[in-house]
Design a protein around this motif. Structure first.
Motif, short mmCIF file in Angstrom:
data_model
loop_
_atom_site.label_atom_id
_atom_site.label_comp_id
_atom_site.label_asym_id
_atom_site.label_seq_id
_atom_site.Cartn_x
_atom_site.Cartn_y
_atom_site.Cartn_z
N UNK A 82 0.85 -1.18 0.00
CA UNK A 82 0.00 0.00 0.00
C UNK A 82 0.89 1.24 0.00
N UNK A 83 0.49 2.21 -0.84
CA UNK A 83 1.19 3.48 -0.93
C UNK A 83 0.18 4.60 -0.80
N UNK A 84 0.69 5.75 -0.37
CA UNK A 84 -0.08 6.99 -0.36
C UNK A 84 0.58 7.93 -1.35
N UNK A 85 -0.25 8.61 -2.18
CA UNK A 85 0.31 9.56 -3.14
C UNK A 85 -0.41 10.89 -3.04
N UNK A 86 0.34 11.94 -2.76
CA UNK A 86 -0.20 13.29 -2.75
C UNK A 86 -0.09 13.86 -4.17
N UNK A 87 -0.95 14.82 -4.51
CA UNK A 87 -0.94 15.37 -5.89
C UNK A 87 0.43 15.90 -6.29
N UNK A 89 2.71 0.14 3.69
CA UNK A 89 2.73 -1.20 4.25
C UNK A 89 3.11 -2.24 3.20
N UNK A 90 3.66 -3.36 3.70
CA UNK A 90 3.78 -4.58 2.91
C UNK A 90 3.08 -5.69 3.66
#
Lengths: 114, 110
Positions: free
Chosen positions: B35-40, B48-49
């Protein structure tokens, strides 16, 4: 700690012009390196990956090429840009010695081809 | 063909309103899920893995879980700063190949 740099941050190029995007990683040795492209509304598309100097694997036939002249340097190039090459280009690295572990991404380059 | 589908495409929550994001996958031989988070305008940030069904990971207001067919990212009492696009990705076969979903765009309203 490890850091990954990409430049330039943004780029506007005319159709038919050449391209060179650079990615460097600090604080690690012999990383696996990756180039991705992210188009609006689409997932990240893996373009190239490299497991060592001079070793490049291409995932998608296209107008682009990649090179790895040094252990921690990864370059994405094109001889003649197409409109369809526009997008957000991301470089990533991972430590190959730790199994199926995560990739870490750079800040990206926004490329607009006009 | 390996597929990763994230739902919903977009989610709007009031601050404090808990919810879950879904990542379903159709792959043969899952080796790991990220899981990744991406900001604009920025690169994805690793969260997480998960490696095996039943595994859970937590970080602040986020909790990721994994089953044999899907993963959930639970957001408890979200804050406006949790607004971002959340991406999931699967590792199949050789560890070079990571397939990403198209993401869920989360907006948390104060």
């Amino acid at each position: 700690s490890q850091t990954i740099h990409q430049w330039p941050a943004t780029l506007v190029q005319p159709v038919g012009s050449p391209l060179s995007l650079e990615c460097t990683v600090e604080g690690t040795s012999n990383p696996n390196l990756y180039w991705y492209r992210q188009a609006a509304g689409r997932g990240l598309q893996l373009l190239f990956y490299s497991v060592g100097i001079g070793q490049i694997s291409s995932e998608v036939p296209q107008n682009l090429s990649a090179s790895r002249p040094q252990d921690r340097q990864f370059i994405l190039s094109s001889k003649k840009l197409l409109l369809s090459d526009s997008g957000f280009y991301l470089c990533a690295w991972r430590n190959p010695g730790l199994g199926y572990n995560e990739q870490f991404f750079g800040p990206g380059t926004r490329l607009t081809v006009l | 063909e390996d597929q990763v589908t994230q739902s919903p495409e977009a989610l709007r929550l009031q601050e404090g309103e808990s919810s879950s994001l879904n990542c379903s996958y159709t792959v043969s031989g899952l080796r790991g899920l990220f899981w990744y988070r991406q900001d604009p305008g920025k690169g994805p940030e690793f969260l997480f893995t998960l490696y095996s069904a039943g595994e859970e990971k937590e970080k602040e207001r986020l909790k990721a879980t994994l089953t044999k067919k899907e993963s959930f990212l639970h957001i408890t009492a979200p804050k406006p700063e949790d607004s971002a696009t959340y991406l999931c990705a699967v590792v199949v076969g050789g560890y070079q190949k990571v397939t990403f979903g198209t993401g869920t765009k989360l907006q948390v309203i104060p």
